[in-house]
Design an enzyme around this catalytic site. Sequence first.
Site, PDB file in Angstrom:
ATOM      1  N   ARG A 146       0.823  -1.217   0.000  1.00 49.79           N
ATOM      2  CA  ARG A 146       0.000   0.000   0.000  1.00 49.79           C
ATOM      3  C   ARG A 146       0.856   1.265   0.000  1.00 49.79           C
ATOM      4  O   ARG A 146       0.451   2.278  -0.558  1.00 49.79           O
ATOM      5  CB  ARG A 146      -0.939   0.010   1.211  1.00 49.79           C
ATOM      6  N   LYS A 163     -17.427 -14.806   5.043  1.00 52.92           N
ATOM      7  CA  LYS A 163     -18.799 -14.654   5.519  1.00 52.92           C
ATOM      8  C   LYS A 163     -19.766 -14.206   4.440  1.00 52.92           C
ATOM      9  O   LYS A 163     -19.546 -13.212   3.759  1.00 52.92           O
ATOM     10  CB  LYS A 163     -18.828 -13.646   6.667  1.00 52.92           C
ATOM     11  N   GLY A 215     -13.806  -4.061   1.137  1.00 54.42           N
ATOM     12  CA  GLY A 215     -15.154  -3.591   1.464  1.00 54.42           C
ATOM     13  C   GLY A 215     -15.584  -2.414   0.603  1.00 54.42           C
ATOM     14  O   GLY A 215     -16.747  -2.325   0.198  1.00 54.42           O
TER      15      GLY A 215
HETATM   16  P1  ADP Z   1     -11.260 -11.052   1.237  1.00 55.46           P
HETATM   17  O1  ADP Z   1     -10.315 -10.440   2.243  1.00 55.46           O
HETATM   18  O2  ADP Z   1     -10.573 -11.430  -0.037  1.00 55.46           O
HETATM   19  O3  ADP Z   1     -12.485 -10.204   1.020  1.00 55.46           O
HETATM   20  P2  ADP Z   1     -12.524 -12.655   3.290  1.00 55.46           P
HETATM   21  O4  ADP Z   1     -11.871 -11.828   4.333  1.00 55.46           O
HETATM   22  O5  ADP Z   1     -13.985 -12.554   3.115  1.00 55.46           O
HETATM   23  O6  ADP Z   1     -11.799 -12.431   1.869  1.00 55.46           O
HETATM   24  O7  ADP Z   1     -12.231 -14.211   3.597  1.00 55.46           O
HETATM   25  C1  ADP Z   1     -10.934 -14.740   3.655  1.00 55.46           C
HETATM   26  C2  ADP Z   1     -10.831 -15.860   4.643  1.00 55.46           C
HETATM   27  O8  ADP Z   1     -11.807 -16.855   4.398  1.00 55.46           O
HETATM   28  C3  ADP Z   1      -9.491 -16.538   4.566  1.00 55.46           C
HETATM   29  O9  ADP Z   1      -8.810 -16.351   5.790  1.00 55.46           O
HETATM   30  C4  ADP Z   1      -9.831 -18.004   4.331  1.00 55.46           C
HETATM   31  O10 ADP Z   1      -9.025 -18.888   5.077  1.00 55.46           O
HETATM   32  C5  ADP Z   1     -11.269 -18.093   4.795  1.00 55.46           C
HETATM   33  N1  ADP Z   1     -11.984 -19.229   4.181  1.00 55.46           N
HETATM   34  C6  ADP Z   1     -12.136 -19.463   2.868  1.00 55.46           C
HETATM   35  N2  ADP Z   1     -12.798 -20.619   2.665  1.00 55.46           N
HETATM   36  C7  ADP Z   1     -13.073 -21.135   3.892  1.00 55.46           C
HETATM   37  C8  ADP Z   1     -13.750 -22.320   4.348  1.00 55.46           C
HETATM   38  N3  ADP Z   1     -14.259 -23.190   3.486  1.00 55.46           N
HETATM   39  N4  ADP Z   1     -13.854 -22.514   5.675  1.00 55.46           N
HETATM   40  C9  ADP Z   1     -13.334 -21.615   6.549  1.00 55.46           C
HETATM   41  N5  ADP Z   1     -12.679 -20.480   6.180  1.00 55.46           N
HETATM   42  C10 ADP Z   1     -12.549 -20.248   4.858  1.00 55.46           C
END
Ligand code: ADP
Length: 391
Positions: free
Chosen positions: A37, A197, A371
């Site tokens: 960043r 989530k 976000g």
């Molecule tokens: P981003 O930062 O790209 O928006 P998120 O923060 O929503 O993504 O989610 C990322 C997290 O989700 C990672 O730490 C990953 O380990 C977790 N994750 C992905 N698939 C699963 C799963 N099937 N069960 C539990 N955790 C998961």
Amino acid sequence: MTAFRTLEDLDVAGRRVLVRADLNVPLQEGVVGDDYRIRASLPTINELRDRGARVVVCSHLGRPKGADPAYSMGPVAARLGELGGFEVVTAADVAGEGAQAAIAGAGPGTVVVLENTRFEAGETKNDPALADALAALADAFVLDAFGSAHRAHASTVGVAERIPSAAGRLLEAEITAFDRLLHDPDRPYVVVLGGAKVSDKLGVIRALLPKVDAMLVGGAMCFTLLAAEGYHVGASRVEEDRVDDVREVLDGPDGAKVMLPEDVVAAEEFAAGAPHRVVPAGRIPGEAMGLDIGPETIERFSAVIRGADTLFWNGPMGVFEWQAFAAGTRRVAEAVASCGGYTVAGGGDSVAALRAFGMDGAVSHLSTGGGAGLELLESGSLPGIDVLKTT
Ligand code: ADP
Ligand code: MG
């Protein structure tokens, strides 16, 4: 297309220009981790310096409760100076006497970095007194923090309302990229969602489904969708309180565009070394949890991704931090990288995955906002963009 003020619209020579950057980097005991960043903030800062501006930079860093030396901008400012090759001074406060003194005393070419904006309680409340104090420090304002543009804070929206303001080069590139997703995207338009989530992403799912040709869903969030379809997801992560909302979306007019995994990699405990096997996504044994998408799903998702003319990806397909559950995310990243269409990836973890795989250069646009990008796709604009609009 969004019409907004850019650096071309600001008169900066000899003037004090406050840049709201996103320098919110991981910091461990005063040591800067990933400095991506900081690097991303340099084009705007360098351009302003080249044009003779007296540059003042501010950002938030972490989530301190009030002023806390553990969250000082000092180490970040030092790295900024190293990477940019210019003198840097860190102000003793955000917008008080320390900031005023640092700016008054800085020689031409020196970049002043204000203290962590979250040291001021008024920052997240967009307190008028703090916005006034920040505006008084400069003659013009540049918003370059896309990752914070969805928040109407004193250092984003408040100050922009008070002095001549424009988007920096990073924010400009983000707005231009998201315009291509929002307005008349080339088709097929494919969205890939994953991550932790579904509750974080329900808004964007609802907003995008009518606009896309296909929405591929993996990650932990897919199990709430599978549960809503009545499948057995075993011990996989399900957000029970969202099952009804999700069912409504899946039963709605565009529900058929959602593609869910048909197989997953499942384990009996949430651990890096847990024994694992491929099982049908709809019949996961009671004690097992899905931690990645399976090989058949990878093939089907990859084919749809490669056929896209416009693609947006947010959220990893599995627990990619652990080798045993990284294949889904890696193969989806490969498909995105080899897609000939216009590709945008956003989200802290998805972008980290792309970079870890060395594929970050292969997407058309790598977004610095998680976000913020989702909220922009959901609502069509952001508070930080609205204040810079010309029409
Ligand atoms: P981003 O930062 O790209 O928006 P998120 O923060 O929503 O993504 O989610 C990322 C997290 O989700 C990672 O730490 C990953 O380990 C977790 N994750 C992905 N698939 C699963 C799963 N099937 N069960 C539990 N955790 C998961
Ligand atoms: Mg994340």
